[in-house]
Design an enzyme around this catalytic site. Structure first.
Site, mmCIF file in Angstrom:
data_model
loop_
_atom_site.group_PDB
_atom_site.id
_atom_site.type_symbol
_atom_site.label_atom_id
_atom_site.label_comp_id
_atom_site.label_asym_id
_atom_site.label_seq_id
_atom_site.Cartn_x
_atom_site.Cartn_y
_atom_site.Cartn_z
ATOM 1 N N GLY A 75 0.805 -1.206 0.000
ATOM 2 C CA GLY A 75 0.000 0.000 0.000
ATOM 3 C C GLY A 75 0.847 1.269 0.000
ATOM 4 N N SER A 76 0.427 2.252 0.774
ATOM 5 C CA SER A 76 1.022 3.585 0.708
ATOM 6 C C SER A 76 2.458 3.667 1.204
ATOM 7 C CB SER A 76 0.159 4.577 1.493
ATOM 8 O OG SER A 76 -1.093 4.725 0.868
ATOM 9 N N THR A 77 2.948 2.630 1.890
ATOM 10 C CA THR A 77 4.355 2.661 2.312
ATOM 11 C C THR A 77 5.290 2.609 1.118
ATOM 12 O OG1 THR A 77 4.247 0.271 2.636
ATOM 13 C CG2 THR A 77 3.989 1.652 4.590
ATOM 14 N N GLU A 128 -4.502 7.177 3.857
ATOM 15 C CA GLU A 128 -4.270 7.009 2.436
ATOM 16 C C GLU A 128 -5.463 6.422 1.690
ATOM 17 O OE1 GLU A 128 -3.775 4.160 5.015
ATOM 18 O OE2 GLU A 128 -2.160 5.598 4.818
#
Length: 583
Positions: free
Chosen positions: A305-307, A581
């Site tokens: 995901g957003s990482t 996010e």
């Protein structure tokens, strides 16, 4: 007084008969021959057939017994014991020698069953077959209990000396140390990874035993056992315990299915803590389930995901395609590509590259990724360790998934920019962030204590790493998605992530994973912390909300334990919880 007639023995018909001389000679010869045969047999046994009869005697009465080696200890980085061996006798029996019809013996056997925590009928089943010459009653009994059993003096019941592992840190370090089986062989964790070193080498001794298996005499040379080596880990047991506690509290609070936390030394690449919940007590595994046993931090892979957005930005910065101040237009908060619509949770409008990370814009991340080729992205992902099994001496580490770039479609390149279409474990995510904490170099990970700073592999320039660290600080600050990750006294930077859980080829409705990965202090990072909460069900599921507070507490406590001086004079101001996010 008159005397009777005297008896003449020579006149007896039996004595008067003449015995043939050959008969007496025959008897003497037979006796002599018997002595010769016996002497010959003795000579054969003692001289000619000595080797054969010696072997037969050894087969019947001589045994080579194994002298067990003491298994090595597992220590934390400060020398505190995480696993050690203690003497634990095992109880065995010769059923045919136990008189179970004797009332006194039956009473003693009931007491034995009580001491061993067995039902009397279960003990009877073990002893039911009187043809057996050996049966285990119970392995690795606590020594006080073994002494009580020995004091009962049950004929036919014996004990042998064995070793049992003890794990002082219990469930908090279970997934690190693992455990051994009843034969003292490693089955999980460090116990398995370093089984050969920890186990040492058993010795041996030739002995003569009687029919009861008791040693009568030692014969031959005694080979002493070589005790196992101690293994000192990079784990700090205090950090491990605190991280586990906070993780357990968060999983319970949010009614989550499970959770994991990883703490890395940002300078040496050492793993300072690796905890999972639910967990188990390593030396009490009677009702152990697969859910407890799974080391989720390294075996469970999921879409990051957003990482991944900071990595996408770092690629573009390194390639010179963007600068931190470059304008990215995310209007109207949606983007059509390949028949799919990619959306943000809000229309963020015009953002800088820094703003894309701060607001966690999917549209902004994919537009930045479009400035690079699939091969460039794949090369960077690979250099950061994605799609590869982590090079760490630990069993079960999963490689994750990263398909070859030649098979990527435009929509797949776009989704990978914000962490969909590839998978990684929490450990891999933390590992990749060493490139930002260590001035662009990815550090090798280790579970063993190390005082040397490893060289690392350069992926980004120091200026790119510094620029991304600033963006991570913005993401964890006012206006960012991870404000709850801020820590008293220390500056932090990190990225939250939230993703729907995959089920087959689709996504499960209402099931999410939330996580936060970051570092502190931000200008000169000393630690990297990753937290993952699986399936929170209390209505909160964003990574910044469920994982951010755990990150904050673990960072603050760990830096204090490491004697890292605070770099902030006052408590950071949290304006709002922020919006997490996009999916």
């Amino acid at each position: 007084m008159s005397r009777g007639p005297s008896v003449r023995y020579t006149t007896s018909p039996l004595l008067a008969s003449k015995t043939p001389v050959w008969r007496s000679k025959f008897i003497v010869a037979a006796i002599a021959l018997g002595f010769v045969v016996l002497a010959g047999r003795a000579a054969y046994v003692q001289v000619i057939g000595q080797d054969f009869f010696q072997r037969q005697g050894e087969v019947r009465f001589t045994r080579t017994i194994e002298l067990p080696a003491s298994r090595g200890r597992i220590l934390d980085r400060n020398g505190l014991i995480l696993a050690s061996s203690v003497i634990a006798p095992s109880v065995w029996a010769i059923p045919e020698d136990i008189d179970r019809n004797d009332p006194d013996t039956r009473t003693k056997l009931r007491r034995v069953a009580q001491l061993l925590g067995m039902k009397p009928q279960d003990l009877d089943k073990k002893l039911a077959d009187e043809d057996k010459s050996f049966v285990w009653i119970q392995r690795q009994v606590d020594e006080p209990i073994a002494k009580e059993i020995a004091a009962l003096g049950v004929k036919g019941l014996y004990q042998t000396r064995e070793y049992k592992r003890q794990y002082p840190e219990g469930e908090s370090a279970a997934h690190v140390v693992g455990f051994t089986n009843v034969e003292d062989h490693g089955q999980e964790g460090i116990e398995l990874a370093f089984d050969k070193d920890l186990g040492g080498r058993p010795g041996s001794q030739r002995v003569i035993k009687d029919r009861l298996g008791r040693v009568v005499e030692g014969v031959g040379e005694r080979v002493p056992p070589l005790d196992g080596k101690d293994i000192q880990l990079s784990i700090d047991s205090k950090v491990q315990f605190f991280a586990y506690q906070k993780l357990r509290d968060a999983v319970t609070k949010h009614r989550a299915k499970a959770g994991s936390v990883v703490v890395l030394d940002a300078v040496t690449g050492e793993v300072l803590a690796l905890a999972n919940y639910p967990s188990y007590v390593p030396d009490k595994r009677r009702n152990l389930t697969g859910e407890q046993l799974r080391n989720r931090a390294i075996t469970d892979t999921f879409e990051p995901g957003s990482t991944m957005k900071p990595i996408t930005v770092a690629m573009a910065l390194e390639a010179g395609r963007v600068k931190p101040s470059t304008i990215i237009d995310t209007t109207p908060g949606r983007y059509q590509i390949g028949g799919f619509t990619i959306s943000d949770t809000h229309n963020y409008g015009v953002l800088t590259v820094e703003g894309v990370i701060q607001k966690s814009s999917n549209v902004g991340a994919l537009k930045i990724a479009q400035k690079m080729s699939p091969s460039e992205m794949w090369d960077t992902y690979t250099a950061l360790g994605y799609g590869q099994k982590p090079q760490i001496t630990f069993p079960g580490a999963a490689p994750g998934r990263l398909r070859p770039w030649k098979t990527w479609k435009p929509v797949e390149q776009a989704t990978m920019a914000y962490g969909y279409g590839l998978s990684a474990s929490l450990l891999q995510m933390c590992h990749s962030y060493t490139a930002f904490s260590h001035d662009g170099k990815v550090l090798p990970l280790t579970m063993l204590k190390s005082s040397d700073e490893p060289p690392g592999v350069r992926v980004f320039s120091p200026s790119t790493a510094a620029a991304v660290r600033k963006m991570l600080q913005m993401a964890a600050g006012p206006g960012g998605t991870g404000q709850l990750a801020q820590t008293v006294g220390y500056s932090v930077g990190g990225k939250s992530g939230t993703a729907r859980k995959q089920v087959g080829k689709g996504y499960a409705a209402g099931k999410y994973r939330g996580w936060f990965t970051g570092m502190a202090p931000i200008d000169k990072p000393r630690i990297i912390v990753g937290v993952m909460i699986d399936e929170p069900s209390d209505g909160n599921f964003y990574g910044g909300t469920v994982a951010g507070p755990v990150f904050s507490e673990v960072v603050q406590q760990t830096l204090r334990m490491m004697n890292v001086p605070p770099d902030l004079a006052v408590k950071p101001l949290v304006l709002t919880q922020g919006v997490d996010e996009s999916f």
